[in-house]
Design a protein around this motif. Structure first.
Motif, PDB file in Angstrom:
ATOM      1  N   PRO A 121      11.998  20.312  -1.285  1.00 43.63           N
ATOM      2  CA  PRO A 121      11.384  20.680  -2.562  1.00 43.63           C
ATOM      3  C   PRO A 121      11.941  21.988  -3.111  1.00 43.63           C
ATOM      4  O   PRO A 121      11.821  22.269  -4.307  1.00 43.63           O
ATOM      5  CB  PRO A 121       9.903  20.832  -2.208  1.00 43.63           C
ATOM      6  N   GLY A 122      12.562  22.809  -2.228  1.00 44.84           N
ATOM      7  CA  GLY A 122      12.970  24.157  -2.619  1.00 44.84           C
ATOM      8  C   GLY A 122      11.787  25.109  -2.585  1.00 44.84           C
ATOM      9  O   GLY A 122      10.629  24.697  -2.498  1.00 44.84           O
ATOM     10  N   SER A 123      12.077  26.377  -2.649  1.00 42.84           N
ATOM     11  CA  SER A 123      11.000  27.379  -2.658  1.00 42.84           C
ATOM     12  C   SER A 123      10.239  27.280  -3.980  1.00 42.84           C
ATOM     13  O   SER A 123      10.848  27.165  -5.041  1.00 42.84           O
ATOM     14  CB  SER A 123      11.576  28.787  -2.482  1.00 42.84           C
ATOM     15  N   PRO A 124       8.909  27.329  -3.945  1.00 40.70           N
ATOM     16  CA  PRO A 124       8.139  27.175  -5.185  1.00 40.70           C
ATOM     17  C   PRO A 124       8.093  28.429  -6.040  1.00 40.70           C
ATOM     18  O   PRO A 124       7.591  28.391  -7.172  1.00 40.70           O
ATOM     19  CB  PRO A 124       6.737  26.805  -4.683  1.00 40.70           C
ATOM     20  N   GLU A 125       8.604  29.540  -5.531  1.00 47.05           N
ATOM     21  CA  GLU A 125       8.693  30.788  -6.303  1.00 47.05           C
ATOM     22  C   GLU A 125       9.992  31.475  -5.897  1.00 47.05           C
ATOM     23  O   GLU A 125      10.329  31.528  -4.711  1.00 47.05           O
ATOM     24  CB  GLU A 125       7.492  31.691  -6.016  1.00 47.05           C
TER      25      GLU A 125
ATOM     26  N   LYS B 290      12.478  33.836  -4.544  1.00 44.65           N
ATOM     27  CA  LYS B 290      12.376  34.978  -3.642  1.00 44.65           C
ATOM     28  C   LYS B 290      13.437  36.026  -3.939  1.00 44.65           C
ATOM     29  O   LYS B 290      13.281  37.199  -3.613  1.00 44.65           O
ATOM     30  CB  LYS B 290      12.501  34.482  -2.193  1.00 44.65           C
ATOM     31  N   LYS B 291      14.540  35.589  -4.556  1.00 45.71           N
ATOM     32  CA  LYS B 291      15.645  36.497  -4.871  1.00 45.71           C
ATOM     33  C   LYS B 291      16.470  35.863  -5.979  1.00 45.71           C
ATOM     34  O   LYS B 291      16.294  34.682  -6.319  1.00 45.71           O
ATOM     35  CB  LYS B 291      16.508  36.722  -3.628  1.00 45.71           C
ATOM     36  N   PHE B 292      17.371  36.646  -6.569  1.00 46.86           N
ATOM     37  CA  PHE B 292      18.298  36.074  -7.535  1.00 46.86           C
ATOM     38  C   PHE B 292      19.174  35.052  -6.811  1.00 46.86           C
ATOM     39  O   PHE B 292      19.626  35.270  -5.698  1.00 46.86           O
ATOM     40  CB  PHE B 292      19.143  37.161  -8.191  1.00 46.86           C
ATOM     41  N   GLY B 293      19.420  33.947  -7.468  1.00 49.60           N
ATOM     42  CA  GLY B 293      20.056  32.792  -6.849  1.00 49.60           C
ATOM     43  C   GLY B 293      19.067  31.643  -6.721  1.00 49.60           C
ATOM     44  O   GLY B 293      19.448  30.476  -6.770  1.00 49.60           O
ATOM     45  N   GLU B 294      17.781  31.980  -6.572  1.00 45.42           N
ATOM     46  CA  GLU B 294      16.719  30.974  -6.610  1.00 45.42           C
ATOM     47  C   GLU B 294      16.195  30.945  -8.048  1.00 45.42           C
ATOM     48  O   GLU B 294      15.077  31.358  -8.343  1.00 45.42           O
ATOM     49  CB  GLU B 294      15.629  31.310  -5.594  1.00 45.42           C
ATOM     50  N   ASN B 295      17.056  30.475  -8.923  1.00 44.72           N
ATOM     51  CA  ASN B 295      16.870  30.655 -10.364  1.00 44.72           C
ATOM     52  C   ASN B 295      16.189  29.456 -11.013  1.00 44.72           C
ATOM     53  O   ASN B 295      16.226  28.338 -10.498  1.00 44.72           O
ATOM     54  CB  ASN B 295      18.220  30.877 -11.044  1.00 44.72           C
ATOM     55  N   GLY B 296      15.589  29.718 -12.166  1.00 43.30           N
ATOM     56  CA  GLY B 296      15.038  28.655 -12.981  1.00 43.30           C
ATOM     57  C   GLY B 296      13.718  28.124 -12.452  1.00 43.30           C
ATOM     58  O   GLY B 296      13.112  28.696 -11.546  1.00 43.30           O
ATOM     59  N   PRO B 297      13.245  27.017 -13.027  1.00 45.63           N
ATOM     60  CA  PRO B 297      11.968  26.439 -12.594  1.00 45.63           C
ATOM     61  C   PRO B 297      11.994  26.084 -11.114  1.00 45.63           C
ATOM     62  O   PRO B 297      13.010  25.635 -10.585  1.00 45.63           O
ATOM     63  CB  PRO B 297      11.840  25.184 -13.472  1.00 45.63           C
ATOM     64  N   ARG B 298      10.867  26.292 -10.437  1.00 45.78           N
ATOM     65  CA  ARG B 298      10.711  25.951  -9.026  1.00 45.78           C
ATOM     66  C   ARG B 298       9.646  24.866  -8.925  1.00 45.78           C
ATOM     67  O   ARG B 298       8.732  24.815  -9.749  1.00 45.78           O
ATOM     68  CB  ARG B 298      10.316  27.176  -8.200  1.00 45.78           C
ATOM     69  N   HIS B 299       9.742  24.044  -7.910  1.00 42.39           N
ATOM     70  CA  HIS B 299       8.963  22.814  -7.915  1.00 42.39           C
ATOM     71  C   HIS B 299       8.217  22.560  -6.604  1.00 42.39           C
ATOM     72  O   HIS B 299       8.595  23.063  -5.546  1.00 42.39           O
ATOM     73  CB  HIS B 299       9.888  21.616  -8.164  1.00 42.39           C
ATOM     74  N   ALA B 300       7.188  21.728  -6.701  1.00 43.08           N
ATOM     75  CA  ALA B 300       6.644  20.963  -5.586  1.00 43.08           C
ATOM     76  C   ALA B 300       6.896  19.493  -5.925  1.00 43.08           C
ATOM     77  O   ALA B 300       7.133  19.140  -7.087  1.00 43.08           O
ATOM     78  CB  ALA B 300       5.154  21.237  -5.406  1.00 43.08           C
TER      79      ALA B 300
ATOM     80  N   MET C 117       0.848  -1.202   0.000  1.00 39.02           N
ATOM     81  CA  MET C 117       0.000   0.000   0.000  1.00 39.02           C
ATOM     82  C   MET C 117       0.878   1.245   0.000  1.00 39.02           C
ATOM     83  O   MET C 117       1.820   1.354   0.787  1.00 39.02           O
ATOM     84  CB  MET C 117      -0.904  -0.014   1.232  1.00 39.02           C
ATOM     85  N   THR C 118       0.597   2.167  -0.888  1.00 32.55           N
ATOM     86  CA  THR C 118       1.298   3.455  -0.902  1.00 32.55           C
ATOM     87  C   THR C 118       0.273   4.574  -0.816  1.00 32.55           C
ATOM     88  O   THR C 118      -0.901   4.394  -1.143  1.00 32.55           O
ATOM     89  CB  THR C 118       2.136   3.634  -2.180  1.00 32.55           C
ATOM     90  N   ILE C 119       0.748   5.731  -0.359  1.00 37.62           N
ATOM     91  CA  ILE C 119      -0.076   6.931  -0.406  1.00 37.62           C
ATOM     92  C   ILE C 119       0.667   7.967  -1.240  1.00 37.62           C
ATOM     93  O   ILE C 119       1.882   7.867  -1.467  1.00 37.62           O
ATOM     94  CB  ILE C 119      -0.385   7.489   1.000  1.00 37.62           C
ATOM     95  N   ARG C 120      -0.068   8.965  -1.691  1.00 39.36           N
ATOM     96  CA  ARG C 120       0.522  10.022  -2.513  1.00 39.36           C
ATOM     97  C   ARG C 120       0.395  11.349  -1.769  1.00 39.36           C
ATOM     98  O   ARG C 120      -0.703  11.750  -1.385  1.00 39.36           O
ATOM     99  CB  ARG C 120      -0.189  10.106  -3.861  1.00 39.36           C
ATOM    100  N   ILE C 121       1.535  12.000  -1.558  1.00 43.34           N
ATOM    101  CA  ILE C 121       1.525  13.306  -0.906  1.00 43.34           C
ATOM    102  C   ILE C 121       2.097  14.344  -1.858  1.00 43.34           C
ATOM    103  O   ILE C 121       2.879  14.025  -2.759  1.00 43.34           O
ATOM    104  CB  ILE C 121       2.298  13.314   0.423  1.00 43.34           C
ATOM    105  N   LEU C 122       1.682  15.576  -1.654  1.00 46.46           N
ATOM    106  CA  LEU C 122       2.291  16.708  -2.351  1.00 46.46           C
ATOM    107  C   LEU C 122       3.094  17.464  -1.295  1.00 46.46           C
ATOM    108  O   LEU C 122       2.555  17.948  -0.300  1.00 46.46           O
ATOM    109  CB  LEU C 122       1.232  17.613  -2.971  1.00 46.46           C
ATOM    110  N   HIS C 123       4.389  17.541  -1.508  1.00 48.44           N
ATOM    111  CA  HIS C 123       5.316  18.107  -0.521  1.00 48.44           C
ATOM    112  C   HIS C 123       5.797  19.476  -1.012  1.00 48.44           C
ATOM    113  O   HIS C 123       6.345  19.608  -2.103  1.00 48.44           O
ATOM    114  CB  HIS C 123       6.500  17.139  -0.347  1.00 48.44           C
ATOM    115  N   THR C 124       5.564  20.493  -0.190  1.00 49.14           N
ATOM    116  CA  THR C 124       6.056  21.836  -0.482  1.00 49.14           C
ATOM    117  C   THR C 124       6.600  22.445   0.802  1.00 49.14           C
ATOM    118  O   THR C 124       6.414  21.915   1.906  1.00 49.14           O
ATOM    119  CB  THR C 124       4.951  22.722  -1.098  1.00 49.14           C
ATOM    120  N   ALA C 125       7.287  23.564   0.674  1.00 57.31           N
ATOM    121  CA  ALA C 125       7.835  24.288   1.826  1.00 57.31           C
ATOM    122  C   ALA C 125       8.304  25.645   1.341  1.00 57.31           C
ATOM    123  O   ALA C 125       8.440  25.890   0.131  1.00 57.31           O
ATOM    124  CB  ALA C 125       9.009  23.520   2.452  1.00 57.31           C
TER     125      ALA C 125
END
Length: 376
Positions: A216-220, A222-232, A1-9
């Protein structure tokens, strides 16, 4: 049995974002849109649970509009039967009485707010017992908090939430209010998966080929250095098995680009190249480099390009000092030639990189004035 979670922070809702100048307020709305996108993703992917590993908000005190947006999102998830489990982070901690979690209720969300784990939170999900471990860090009360997350007895799936700092990571300097740990510390907890937060770039920690924990990294950005696509992260968790899928969720991309201006010497060529790189959803810092024969009027160029980007920070790091054109002008019997010779002499005698950089900037400024027909 598995469950599916969406992980963000690390959503940092309500952050002022003054570093983005005149689009700061628009960026705040971007962050709220990204929260909505995460809620919609949870519904679309039919996850069992949304897990938020700290810093949902950017501060302990949060404006009513932002609180209402989150309450609405959690309510939508509750209406679809999707559970929400979260822990406070370093930014939105529960220490002050005016903390957002002390002043407002978030129906549909289980908030793990004690400074040390007692008994894990049990949820029955599709006939399986799922145990959640987590705590709200307090420097004066959480000395044994990490150890308190060791797996308890009980059949089912055991999931941890932890907002902390991986020792040895080059991304973050560990501070007094952070929770430091090693990958071995996390393995020793014996949990099936640990949802991490605090670091703003995504990473997964493995042991023997098995994923133990992920940021997961920041989903948006916040500053330069947090570059490129962001994810959940969409995470399939079973007893002793984990599968992770990174899903882009950002509203706009923050990125840093470097363009060699010496490759575009013809009139209009550099502007055309930067226009090619532009996008209305791109927040860009573009560094111009290379040895150029004429000074770049970065302010004018940035003004012409601004509407083609969501926001543009154009940084002129070109080298005019070593150009053949300047070397030729240095031999002139003129005010311009005299000025270049004096700059050259000061550059040779400079005792620091900062002083040499000042010489180069002075040369660009004055040569630009000459080029535009101005005086000095």
């Amino acid at each position: 049995m598995t469950i599916r979670i969406l992980h963000t922070a690390d959503l940092h809702l309500g952050t002022p974002l003054r570093n983005f100048g005149e689009i700061a307020r628009e960026r705040q709305r971007d962050f709220l849109k990204t929260f909505d996108r995460i809620v919609n993703l949870a519904i679309k992917r039919e996850v069992d649970c949304l897990v938020v590993a700290g810093d949902l908000f950017d501060a302990t005190e949060v404006d009513s509009e932002t609180v209402g947006r989150v309450q609405d999102g959690f309510g939508r998830l509750e209406g679809r039967g999707i559970r929400v489990v979260l822990i406070p982070g370093t930014h939105d901690n529960v220490v002050p009485a005016e903390s957002v979690y002390n002043r407002h209720g978030f129906p549909g969300a289980a908030i793990l707010r004690e400074p040390v784990m007692g008994e894990p939170l049990r949820m029955d999900i599709r006939g399986t017992a799922v145990w959640f471990y987590g705590f709200a860090y307090r420097s004066d009360r959480s000395a044994e908090a990490l150890e308190s997350m060791r797996r308890r007895e009980g059949a089912g799936i055991h999931i941890g939430l932890l907002h902390g700092s991986l020792k040895g990571s080059p991304e973050w300097e560990i501070r007094g209010k952070d929770i430091p740990f090693t990958a071995a510390d996390l393995v020793a907890l014996g949990l099936d998966y640990i949802a991490l937060g605090h670091y703003h770039n995504s990473a997964c920690l493995e042991d023997g080929g098995r994923i133990v924990a992920c940021y997961p990294g920041s989903p948006e950005g916040k500053k330069f250095g947090e570059n490129g696509p962001r994810h959940a992260l969409v995470v399939e968790v079973g007893e002793g098995e984990v599968g992770v899928e990174k899903v882009p969720v950002q509203t706009r991309v923050v990125d840093e680009l470097t363009v060699d201006a010496s490759l575009f010497p013809e009139p209009g060529a550099l502007e055309a190249e930067l226009s090619r790189l532009a996008s209305p959803d791109l927040i860009a810092r573009v560094r111009l480099c290379g040895t150029v024969e004429e000074p770049v009027d970065a302010a004018n160029l940035g003004g012409r390009l601004q509407g083609k980007f969501a926001w543009l920070d154009l940084v002129d790091e070109t080298d005019l000092y070593h150009s053949d054109h300047v070397k030729h002008l240095e031999r002139e019997d003129s005010i311009r030639g005299l000025f270049i010779r004096k700059v050259h002499d000061r550059f040779v005698r400079a005792e620091s990189d900062a002083e040499r950089e000042l010489c180069q900037e002075a040369l660009k400024l004055v040569m630009g004035r000459f080029g535009r027909g101005g005086g000095i």
